[in-house]
Design an enzyme around this catalytic site. Structure first.
Site, short mmCIF file in Angstrom:
data_model
loop_
_atom_site.label_atom_id
_atom_site.label_comp_id
_atom_site.label_asym_id
_atom_site.label_seq_id
_atom_site.Cartn_x
_atom_site.Cartn_y
_atom_site.Cartn_z
CD GLU A 129 -4.50 1.27 -4.50
OE1 GLU A 129 -5.48 1.90 -4.92
OE2 GLU A 129 -3.89 1.55 -3.46
CB CYS A 167 -14.20 -4.74 11.07
SG CYS A 167 -15.49 -5.59 10.15
CG ASP A 190 -1.82 1.22 1.25
OD1 ASP A 190 -2.72 1.29 0.41
OD2 ASP A 190 -1.60 2.11 2.10
CB CYS A 225 -14.97 -10.56 8.41
SG CYS A 225 -15.69 -8.89 8.37
CB CYS A 276 -13.15 -6.07 7.26
SG CYS A 276 -12.44 -7.00 8.64
CB CYS A 316 -15.40 -9.39 12.34
SG CYS A 316 -13.89 -8.60 11.74
CG ASP A 364 -1.51 3.45 5.46
OD1 ASP A 364 -2.57 3.84 4.94
OD2 ASP A 364 -0.64 4.23 5.89
ZN LIG Z 1 -14.40 -7.56 9.73
#
Ligand SMILES: [Zn+2]
Length: 234
Positions: free
Chosen positions: A131, A202, A47, A187, A184, A205, A212
């Site tokens: 990216e 998140c 990243d 999850c 996330c 979860c 980052d």
């Molecule tokens: Zn999550």
């Protein structure tokens, strides 16, 4: 003379000397023997940032050198001073040369840091997910374009691509619409993230981690799905 990276022992037929803003540069080409390295890690997500140069999904972080900030503020100061110099005067011309040199220094420090990071990444990881910053659409957003230019994202990915070839790793370019920041990495839940949110927390979860690092982990996941060429765990 100092160079960014150690050069291999080799012979060269010709070289070119050039001068930019009072500094001398030497350039030459040489044949590269195989420099393929044994990889310590399989997939890595990278990243790219503005304050932080790059964050890897392994937790390794490349920070911008302090010297960069110092060089940048010196450049800004010299540019402000230029406004007070009379047009066409010797003082103004001398100031312009100082600015060109300071600008070169900012570029050199940034390049040096970028070279160190991209070499480390390509030498030690078999598949590198980054990216795709070559999409032309990205430059339409001016605010983002300024940030991109400043953080030298293009140069970073350019180096990743040629060093991957050199050191024998594979690059997965991740579509820029892939929401690596919003997902996330634990999850897969997707939630909005403000630019100022430095931590991903998140709502589904409860997984909480650095913004980052979360993005880098998602880029790694993307690469594993897009390029399942390695039989690995994790
Ligand atoms: Zn999550």
């Amino acid at each position: 003379m100092s160079t960014y990276e150690g050069l291999p022992h080799t012979t060269t037929k010709s070289f070119t000397l050039s001068q930019k803003a009072g500094d001398w540069y030497i350039s030459f080409s040489y044949e590269i023997e195989s420099e393929i390295t044994e990889k310590q890690h399989d997939y890595v997500g990278v990243d790219l940032g503005i304050k932080t140069l790059a964050t890897l999904s392994t937790g390794v972080v490349f920070v911008n050198p302090k010297a960069l900030k110092q060089a940048q503020s010196k450049l800004n100061r010299l540019q402000r001073q230029l406004q007070h110099k009379v047009k066409g005067s010797n003082r103004r011309n001398r100031q312009k040369l100082r600015i060109a040199k300071a600008h070169r220094r900012v570029t050199n420090i940034r390049l040096d840091a970028t070279h160190k990071a991209t070499s480390f990444i390509c030498k030690n990881h078999a598949v590198v997910a980054i990216e795709d910053f070559n999409s032309s659409g990205m430059m339409h957003n001016h605010k983002l374009a300024a940030a991109v230019g400043d953080a030298n994202f293009y140069e970073f990915s350019r180096q990743i691509e040629y060093k991957a070839t050199r050191y024998g790793s594979k690059v997965v370019l991740v579509d820029r619409w892939y929401p690596s920041t919003q997902l996330c990495s634990n999850c897969g839940f997707k939630q909005p993230m403000k630019l100022s949110d430095r931590v991903y927390s998140c709502q589904e979860c409860g997984y909480t981690t650095d913004r980052d690092l979360n993005a880098a982990r998602n880029l790694r996941k993307y690469a594993r799905m897009a390029s399942p060429c390695l039989d690995v765990e994790g």
